[in-house]
Design an enzyme around this catalytic site. Structure first.
Site, short mmCIF file in Angstrom:
data_model
loop_
_atom_site.label_atom_id
_atom_site.label_comp_id
_atom_site.label_asym_id
_atom_site.label_seq_id
_atom_site.Cartn_x
_atom_site.Cartn_y
_atom_site.Cartn_z
N TYR A 1 0.79 -1.21 0.00
CA TYR A 1 0.00 0.00 0.00
C TYR A 1 0.83 1.27 0.00
CZ TYR A 1 -4.46 2.33 0.21
OH TYR A 1 -5.56 3.08 -0.11
N TRP B 1 2.67 3.16 1.94
CA TRP B 1 2.83 4.20 2.96
C TRP B 1 3.96 3.90 3.94
CZ3 TRP B 1 0.86 8.96 3.39
CH2 TRP B 1 -0.27 9.29 2.66
#
Length: 756
Positions: free
Chosen positions: A105, A107
């Site tokens: 993802y 992040w």
């Protein structure tokens, strides 16, 4: 001697050093509004929750027990690499590369080289490709819809700039608010937090603010906003009624609708009731959303007589039929006719991240190339549990009839699906289906606890990198602050070892180590941007201020001036209030124009049924997603170790609940323990529980999650067949008192098998 090193994070710049008292973190002195989240950073080095060596799930080794509740045994790095490489070879050789799902993802770090998503995608592409995901949990409904309605992502990536809003906007109408907590963070980092300052300048100039949200603090109190709190999930009905008032009273921009839009006639037939017999009047909207009809008329008049910016938060579309409030909001701005004027029109996501509303840099950033994925299979990101549980099942997505692939191996590096996804009990079941799950993790999160092989990865503090964001004005030398903890390695080092074992090291590394890659990426960027000294000098300086275009950007100004000469990339070249393409898909849950569809959460009246309360599961103020949930700022917000649940005084009194009580939050999906905070900043009939508490299912007889993760109670269902986006923002619940002593949390206890 203690030496402070400059570093960066998604929530700001800082310097840090290891001291006898632990890690000391100091916010950058040039930042006018440093984020409190910086106080979480020292927890990066908390060895109690770190994965300190490669581990293998005990049951995977002996063929017993299931993922999610097993113990782990430490193994050597060579053994872990051998096991993982053998599984990758077995799966791609037996089933093909489409049987590998590459999850990430993105992040994990503000650094551009040690960007976990880029690293895993590059590695999997080198070995033949993988099944990928498209879109995001944040914007799952928005991006597919915008491609049809305006042709691209410009309302997200190039909205009217903040300095223009601060100077020209007379009325901010904020659907979902502009929450200050979200503007603390930015993908790739933020050197100066400026959103709050721009809003204050607009207020000082005399701008009006109207907040439309069930939560009063979705806009800063200092802005003096008028608060309208509709029934959650009914924003679309309010927007349609506002459009109806503007048109019926002749306050609409007839010329703009004729020259810059298509589909107004179809849209008006719907608003007027000619299409379905229901006039979308203020009186109708009052019965749906609970806002007085006279207030709706007054708001419409104010919007028509002032330079108005319609702001649409990302939260609006993270719900069932989430495409509709975004489309209806764009239509409302079209009816007003101020699109392309300084300070007028609409924007999507102001306040969602610090970079939204900042002018993007006119040149590319230094980023690791990912290569070509030869596998064409993909899924909308929020449909991962559907894919794992239902291989071969057909589903609709954006005009296509697709089929879920049969995934045998999940490889996850960066991100935590047991934070982002809904119905975590169902996700647990889904993660038990693949034959093998490989995970890179610094911490013993729920994702690590659902892996067969866990590779311990470094945090950003334990490596060197380049920090930058496309909307920021600084390039940062992210200098290593501390050596790696335990046996942790960077994602790059792990993938390099696997690439060597699989015979593709030359393709993956291109003969470069970390330092050589940083120099290479920087020099490539320097040539493209024609800026900056050579790499060694840059690393000595540590920070470059970047030049870019001026901050006078106005969304669709050229389109407004000449729609024929500057058409939008839509089939018509104009804004599509009616999309023939979407209409051709035949989706009842997303027809060809904005429409009010009653979500399942509203098919039982508010306050009625087994689950009378609306739960708003929004982003936390005390951490980024689930990152560093054990950090100081995050931990201080918890009560009895549980995530705080805000509720209105009348709802608490009705249930005989007091501040600090531990409660059980129950839905048709699952349950979670939380602790009560009583606040009149929450609409009656609404409770709010932030996302990001590490999922702890260790006492299933008590609750699905005993820590307070709201995704234990949210539904796993797509926004519509168009986008199949995430719907985790809203659900219906009941809140029950919990008289017993809450069970101890286990999520911070490493699940490592004890030696005999």
């Amino acid at each position: 001697m203690i030496v402070y090193q400059q570093h960066s994070s998604h929530w700001g710049l800082f310097t840090a050093a290891r001291t006898p008292d632990g890690l000391d973190v100091v916010a950058d002195s040039d930042d006018p509004d440093p984020a409190p989240l910086l106080r979480n950073i020292p927890a990066s080095l908390d060895e109690r929750v770190r994965v300190l060596a490669p581990h293998v799930r005990k049951g995977w080794l002996d063929g017993q027990s299931e993922r999610g509740g097993d113990e782990y045994v430490p193994v050597s790095w060579p053994a872990a690499i051998e096991l993982a490489a053998s599984e990758l070879d077995r799966v791609r050789g037996t089933y093909g590369n489409e049987a590998i799902y590459g999850g990430s993802y993105g992040w994990g770090s503000a650094g551009r080289f040690h960007h976990a998503q880029s690293q895993i995608h590059r590695f999997l592409n080198v070995i033949g490709g993988y099944t990928r995901s498209v879109n995001t949990y944040s914007l799952g409904a928005s991006r597919p819809l915008l491609q049809h309605v305006v042709g691209n992502d410009d309302p997200i990536v190039r909205p009217t700039a903040w300095p223009v809003l601060a100077k020209h906007t007379e009325h901010f109408v904020c659907f979902g608010g502009i929450p200050a907590k979200n503007s603390q963070v930015n993908a790739g980092g933020v050197s100066r937090h400026a959103v709050a300052g721009h809003l204050r300048r607009a207020r000082a100039r005399g701008a009006w603010f109207t907040l439309i949200s069930p939560l009063r603090d979705d806009l800063a109190p200092e802005l003096g906003a008028r608060w309208l709190a509709p029934v959650p999930g009914t924003d679309t009905a309010l927007m349609l009624a506002l459009s109806h008032v503007l048109i019926e009273r002749g306050w609409h921009a007839e010329e703009f609708l004729r020259t810059h839009c298509v589909g107004f006639d179809e849209f008006w037939k719907y608003l007027s009731g000619a299409a379905d017999g229901i006039v979308k009047s203020p009186q109708w909207a009052e019965s749906v959303c609970g806002i007085d009809a006279a207030v709706i008329v007054g708001l419409a008049e104010s919007m028509a007589t002032r330079r108005t910016m319609v702001t649409l938060s990302w939260s609006l579309q993270r719900a069932r039929y989430g495409e509709q409030p975004l489309w209806a909001g764009i239509a409302l701005a079209c009816v007003l006719g101020q699109i392309g004027l300084p300070g007028g029109g609409f924007g999507h996501g102001y306040g969602a991240m610090a970079g939204i509303g900042m002018r993007p840099l006119p040149y590319p950033l230094p980023t690791l190339p990912q290569g070509e994925n030869r596998v064409r299979e993909y899924i909308p990101v929020a449909r991962i549990a559907d894919m794992l549980l239902n291989p071969g099942q057909e589903y609709d997505y954006n005009g296509e009839r697709r089929r879920y692939p049969d995934i045998r191996l999940v490889y996850w590096a960066g991100g935590n699906p047991f934070h982002h996804h809904q119905d975590l009990a169902r996700l647990t079941e889904a993660f038990r289906r693949p034959e093998t799950v490989l995970v890179h993790e610094p911490f013993w999160t729920a994702t690590a606890r659902h892996a067969d092989i866990v590779f311990p990865t470094t945090t950003t503090l334990e490596r060197n990198d380049l920090g930058c964001a496309k909307e920021d004005r600084a390039l940062i030398a992210m200098r290593q602050v501390t050596p790696p903890l335990g046996q942790a390695r960077s994602d790059f080092e792990i993938f390099t070892a696997l690439a060597e074992k699989l015979g593709v090291a030359a393709e993956f590394t291109e003969g470069r180590d970390e330092w050589a890659w940083l120099a290479h990426l920087y020099e490539q960027w320097r040539q493209a941007s024609a800026a900056g000294p050579d790499f060694r000098r840059f690393w000595e300086i540590g920070r470059l201020e970047l030049s870019g275009d001026s901050d006078d950007q106005v969304l669709y100004d050229r389109f407004r001036a000449d729609p024929a000469g500057n058409p939008l990339p839509t089939p018509s070249g104009r804004i599509e209030l009616f999309s023939r393409r979407i209409g051709s898909f035949g989706y009842a849950d997303c027809p060809g124009h904005p429409i009010w569809l009653v979500p399942e959460e509203l098919q039982v009246p508010p306050g009625a049924g087994d689950f009378p309360l609306f739960l708003v599961a929004n982003n936390p103020a005390t951490r980024l997603h689930s990152q560093l949930d054990h950090g100081a700022t995050s931990a201080e917000s918890k009560i009895h170790g549980r995530e705080p649940l805000r509720m209105h005084p009348t709802d608490a009194a009705y249930r005989a609940l007091s501040a600090g009580d531990v409660v059980r939050v129950v839905s048709a999906t699952g349950s979670a323990l939380a602790a009560v905070v009583i606040s009149d900043s929450v609409r009656p009939g609404v409770v709010q529980l932030a996302t990001g508490a590490w999922f702890d299912p260790s006492a299933p007889d008590v609750a699905t999650c005993i820590h307070g993760n709201p995704n234990a109670v949210t539904r796993d269902i797509g926004t519509s067949r168009l986008a199949q986006g995430c719907t985790g923002q809203l659900t219906r619940v009941e809140v029950q008192g919990f008289a017993a002593a809450p069970p101890p949390l286990r999520i911070y206890d490493p699940p490592v098998a004890q030696e005999n």
